[in-house]
Each structure stands twice: as structure tokens, then as C-alpha cells.
Design a protein around this motif. Sequence first.
Motif, PDB file in Angstrom:
ATOM      1  N   LYS A 183       5.722   4.957  23.520  1.00 61.92           N
ATOM      2  CA  LYS A 183       5.794   5.915  22.416  1.00 61.92           C
ATOM      3  C   LYS A 183       4.586   6.843  22.381  1.00 61.92           C
ATOM      4  N   ASP A 184       3.390   6.302  22.641  1.00 56.85           N
ATOM      5  CA  ASP A 184       2.144   7.075  22.507  1.00 56.85           C
ATOM      6  C   ASP A 184       1.534   7.492  23.842  1.00 56.85           C
ATOM      7  N   ASN A 185       2.107   7.026  24.960  1.00 55.98           N
ATOM      8  CA  ASN A 185       1.559   7.252  26.303  1.00 55.98           C
ATOM      9  C   ASN A 185       0.187   6.640  26.500  1.00 55.98           C
ATOM     10  N   LYS A 186      -0.190   5.707  25.636  1.00 52.57           N
ATOM     11  CA  LYS A 186      -1.462   4.987  25.767  1.00 52.57           C
ATOM     12  C   LYS A 186      -1.425   3.806  24.810  1.00 52.57           C
ATOM     13  N   ILE A 187      -2.373   2.921  24.986  1.00 55.15           N
ATOM     14  CA  ILE A 187      -2.504   1.794  24.065  1.00 55.15           C
ATOM     15  C   ILE A 187      -3.841   1.924  23.357  1.00 55.15           C
ATOM     16  N   SER A 188      -3.780   1.976  22.056  1.00 51.67           N
ATOM     17  CA  SER A 188      -5.028   2.127  21.302  1.00 51.67           C
ATOM     18  C   SER A 188      -5.757   0.787  21.237  1.00 51.67           C
ATOM     19  N   ASP A 189      -7.074   0.870  21.186  1.00 48.84           N
ATOM     20  CA  ASP A 189      -7.874  -0.351  21.077  1.00 48.84           C
ATOM     21  C   ASP A 189      -7.519  -1.120  19.814  1.00 48.84           C
ATOM     22  N   SER A 190      -7.296  -0.391  18.722  1.00 46.24           N
ATOM     23  CA  SER A 190      -6.993  -1.060  17.459  1.00 46.24           C
ATOM     24  C   SER A 190      -5.648  -1.775  17.512  1.00 46.24           C
ATOM     25  N   CYS A 191      -4.689  -1.208  18.200  1.00 48.00           N
ATOM     26  CA  CYS A 191      -3.371  -1.843  18.338  1.00 48.00           C
ATOM     27  C   CYS A 191      -3.493  -3.135  19.144  1.00 48.00           C
ATOM     28  N   ALA A 192      -4.218  -3.073  20.235  1.00 47.00           N
ATOM     29  CA  ALA A 192      -4.426  -4.265  21.056  1.00 47.00           C
ATOM     30  C   ALA A 192      -5.206  -5.319  20.276  1.00 47.00           C
ATOM     31  N   GLU A 193      -6.172  -4.879  19.480  1.00 44.49           N
ATOM     32  CA  GLU A 193      -6.981  -5.806  18.678  1.00 44.49           C
ATOM     33  C   GLU A 193      -6.132  -6.485  17.598  1.00 44.49           C
ATOM     34  N   VAL A 194      -5.235  -5.733  16.972  1.00 48.29           N
ATOM     35  CA  VAL A 194      -4.377  -6.297  15.927  1.00 48.29           C
ATOM     36  C   VAL A 194      -3.429  -7.341  16.517  1.00 48.29           C
ATOM     37  N   THR A 195      -2.827  -7.038  17.670  1.00 50.18           N
ATOM     38  CA  THR A 195      -1.904  -8.012  18.273  1.00 50.18           C
ATOM     39  C   THR A 195      -2.659  -9.257  18.738  1.00 50.18           C
ATOM     40  N   LYS A 196      -3.863  -9.065  19.251  1.00 49.71           N
ATOM     41  CA  LYS A 196      -4.679 -10.220  19.653  1.00 49.71           C
ATOM     42  C   LYS A 196      -5.025 -11.069  18.429  1.00 49.71           C
ATOM     43  N   GLY A 197      -5.389 -10.411  17.340  1.00 54.76           N
ATOM     44  CA  GLY A 197      -5.704 -11.115  16.099  1.00 54.76           C
ATOM     45  C   GLY A 197      -4.495 -11.842  15.530  1.00 54.76           C
ATOM     46  N   LEU A 198      -3.325 -11.199  15.581  1.00 52.69           N
ATOM     47  CA  LEU A 198      -2.093 -11.841  15.102  1.00 52.69           C
ATOM     48  C   LEU A 198      -1.795 -13.102  15.900  1.00 52.69           C
ATOM     49  N   ARG A 199      -1.946 -12.993  17.211  1.00 55.85           N
ATOM     50  CA  ARG A 199      -1.694 -14.144  18.086  1.00 55.85           C
ATOM     51  C   ARG A 199      -2.644 -15.290  17.728  1.00 55.85           C
ATOM     52  N   CYS A 200      -3.897 -14.965  17.514  1.00 54.22           N
ATOM     53  CA  CYS A 200      -4.901 -15.969  17.157  1.00 54.22           C
ATOM     54  C   CYS A 200      -4.587 -16.580  15.788  1.00 54.22           C
ATOM     55  N   TYR A 201      -4.289 -15.735  14.806  1.00 55.65           N
ATOM     56  CA  TYR A 201      -3.913 -16.221  13.477  1.00 55.65           C
ATOM     57  C   TYR A 201      -2.694 -17.129  13.577  1.00 55.65           C
ATOM     58  N   PHE A 202      -1.708 -16.717  14.371  1.00 56.68           N
ATOM     59  CA  PHE A 202      -0.487 -17.502  14.517  1.00 56.68           C
ATOM     60  C   PHE A 202      -0.804 -18.882  15.072  1.00 56.68           C
ATOM     61  N   ASP A 203      -1.579 -18.926  16.144  1.00 54.09           N
ATOM     62  CA  ASP A 203      -1.899 -20.205  16.784  1.00 54.09           C
ATOM     63  C   ASP A 203      -2.625 -21.156  15.832  1.00 54.09           C
ATOM     64  N   LYS A 204      -3.491 -20.599  14.985  1.00 53.92           N
ATOM     65  CA  LYS A 204      -4.241 -21.438  14.036  1.00 53.92           C
ATOM     66  C   LYS A 204      -3.419 -21.780  12.797  1.00 53.92           C
ATOM     67  N   ALA A 205      -2.636 -20.825  12.316  1.00 52.65           N
ATOM     68  CA  ALA A 205      -1.899 -21.013  11.054  1.00 52.65           C
ATOM     69  C   ALA A 205      -0.632 -21.840  11.220  1.00 52.65           C
ATOM     70  N   LEU A 206      -0.030 -21.823  12.397  1.00 53.97           N
ATOM     71  CA  LEU A 206       1.258 -22.509  12.561  1.00 53.97           C
ATOM     72  C   LEU A 206       1.203 -23.968  12.113  1.00 53.97           C
ATOM     73  N   PRO A 207       0.322 -24.793  12.682  1.00 59.33           N
ATOM     74  CA  PRO A 207       0.341 -26.199  12.259  1.00 59.33           C
ATOM     75  C   PRO A 207      -0.167 -26.403  10.833  1.00 59.33           C
ATOM     76  N   ALA A 208      -0.990 -25.502  10.349  1.00 59.87           N
ATOM     77  CA  ALA A 208      -1.603 -25.671   9.033  1.00 59.87           C
ATOM     78  C   ALA A 208      -0.711 -25.225   7.879  1.00 59.87           C
ATOM     79  N   MET A 209       0.084 -24.159   8.077  1.00 59.85           N
ATOM     80  CA  MET A 209       0.819 -23.621   6.933  1.00 59.85           C
ATOM     81  C   MET A 209       2.165 -22.983   7.225  1.00 59.85           C
TER      82      MET A 209
END
Length: 148
Positions: free
Chosen positions: A33-59
Motif C-alpha cells: 500500500k505504501d511502497n515501504k515499511i515504516s519503522d513505527s509500523c514494524a515497531e507496533v507489530t513487534k510490540g503486539l507480538r511481544c504483548y501477545f506472547d506475554k498476555a496470552l497465558p496471563a489473561m
Amino acid sequence: MIGSLSRSWLVKLPRSPTVDGILTKYLEYRVKKDNKISDSCAEVTKGLRCYFDKALPAMLLYKKEQKQYKEEIKGDVSPSTVYGAEHLLRLFVKLPELLSSVNMEEDALNKLQQKLLDILKFLQKNQAHFFLSAYDGDSKGADGAKGK
């Protein structure tokens, strides 16, 4: 029909696509869509993945899903490489509560919320590919009884 499902029904694991795969597909979508990947977009998906891995068993798991989690997630296995969209959506439900305790500037928080909304729209647009139409009724719950 999904609204009438009992919580004793389990999502068959591993899911395809996984949370990891969905977030990768989202990044690919942004690149197209954007012809590039923004640093903030990559950072948000990385953060979501990390949050998911930690939050899944806890909540994010129902009580009857805890046994399944213990059977599937062993060693260095990340939940984001086993679970799919159904559980990722549960994280999105919890995010407002989680983000309310994070100390962020209002502008940064607004930008984060816009990126998260974009990911939710991506999930909705691709729901036929990412979400199950029915849960596995033959899976045994944590109490050993078959789901109905």
C-alpha cells in the motif's frame, strides 16, 4: 452461530495462519500500500507480538484453554507461532485497559491507536482467511470431557 458457542469448545492448534503470520501479512500489506515499511509500523507489530506472547497465558485464555496451552507451548515455543486470529482479537479487547496504565504522551498514544485500528481493519477485511467459522467440538476440555 459463533455467539452461541460454549466456552468449552477449543480452537484447534496450531492455527493457520498464526498470530506471527498475520502480523507478517499485515506488514506485507502495508508495504504494498505504501511502497515501504515504516519503522513505527514494524515497531507496533513487534510490540503486539511481544504483548501477545506475554498476555496470552496471563489473561487471554479461558480456564478450559489453560490445559491446551500447557500441552502446546513448551520450551522456546512462542504462543504467537501457535495461536491465531481468535486469540489475537482477545488481546485487542484488553489493549485499552493495558494501554491506560502505560505512561505515553497523548500524541504518541493517538498515533499508536491509529496503527492498532488499521491492524483491526486489516483483520476485518481478511476475516474469512484468518478466523475459524466454527470451533472444534471434538476437542477435550481441561476437565477431560468432550466439548458440545
